[in-house]
Structures are given as C-alpha cells and as structure tokens.
Design a protein around this motif. Structure first.
Motif: not given
Length: 179
Positions: A17-30, A57-69
C-alpha cells in the motif's frame, strides 16, 4: 514508512500500500528455514534458551523490483510446529503477517515493541540494498508479544536512512483520558 498497529491488514500488505501510494510496485522475496538454533541475542529477545529451534525468514522488500528494505524474522519453532502457519510465507496464511497468522492458531498478539537505532550498513546489507558500504541505515529491533506476555516473533529490520523517513503512529487509548 509508517509504523503503526493500525496498519495491520488481513487483506493486503502495508508495504504494498505504501509503495502504491508513491506510484511504485511493492513486493518482496523471502526464504524460510525451519529448525534453526537460536543465537544468544535472538534467544534472549524471544525468552527461550540459546540453541532452541526457531523458524528464520529473511526478506528483501522491493520497490519496482529493487531492494529497499531488509528484514530477518525469528519465531519459536515450538509455537508453530505442526500448524498451517509454521512457515510465514507458506500455506493458506502466507504473507498475512504475524498478528493474523498467530490468530489462526489461537494466539492473540497484544502488542509489539520496536527499538530503532541508527548504524552503518554491513557490507552484505550495502551490497543487497545498492548503497555504499557503511552508509547510514535505521535498524529496528521489533518483537511481537502475545496477550500472555510471550514473545512470538522478533525481527531485525534494516532501512537505508537516505531513502526513507520513518514515522511512528501511536493510537490513543481512551482510558488514558481524564473525565
């Protein structure tokens, strides 16, 4: 990044939801690993003995496919073993978040404690996040507790300081107010 208990959502991810609010695609890999012995610091945070088994569990949170968290989560294995929620990103409750997954096995999460602190990125964190080694990050140590006071999950969250602002939202308990 808004940190708030009011942001828990059974129907979706606050990150997305945060990513969508700034016009980005948010996703994660785990990646989850079951039956990992708890190191001393994690055991202390979970109130278990060093070496007791956990699900990590390890996570990489992605914004438009790039790790941001980045985040590494630990849950006591004895709490979720043999249930449909043993793997945070697997089964029918995959990705639902700690509060909702624990509720599915009859554990009520009452609160979380977060301890943010600035520090420098490790070489591995910097490489994954695409920032300079030793760049400033905010490291958040978070622990969720059941209504019985038992720690049910603890995590280390790493966010590059230059890429986001962290805002805490504190709900007001009406019982605190004087008549």
């Amino acid at each position: 990044m808004v940190r708030s208990s009011a942001r828990e959502r059974p129907d979706g991810s606050p990150f997305r939801a945060d990513m969508k609010a700034v016009g980005r695609q948010g996703d994660w890999e785990s990646r989850s690993d079951a039956k990992v012995p708890a190191p001393a610091d994690i055991a202390a945070r979970l109130g278990i003995a060093e070496g007791e088994l956990c699900v990590r569990t390890t996570y990489e949170f992605l914004s438009d496919g790039r790790p941001v968290q980045l985040s590494t989560s630990w849950e006591p294995y004895d709490l979720t073993a043999g249930t449909l929620v043993v793997l945070p990103e697997g089964g029918p409750h995959a990705g639902a978040g700690v509060v909702h997954r624990m509720a599915a096995i009859g554990v009520t999460v009452s609160h979380a404690v977060e301890q943010p602190e600035p520090r420098q990125a490790t070489a591995e964190e910097a490489s994954i996040l695409g920032i300079q080694k030793a760049a400033l990050v905010t490291h958040i140590r978070r622990t969720y507790y059941s209504d019985q006071g038992r720690p049910v999950e603890t995590a280390d969250i790493v966010v590059p300081a230059a890429h986001c602002e962290i805002v805490y939202e504190i709900p007001i308990n009406r019982q605190w107010l004087c008549p």
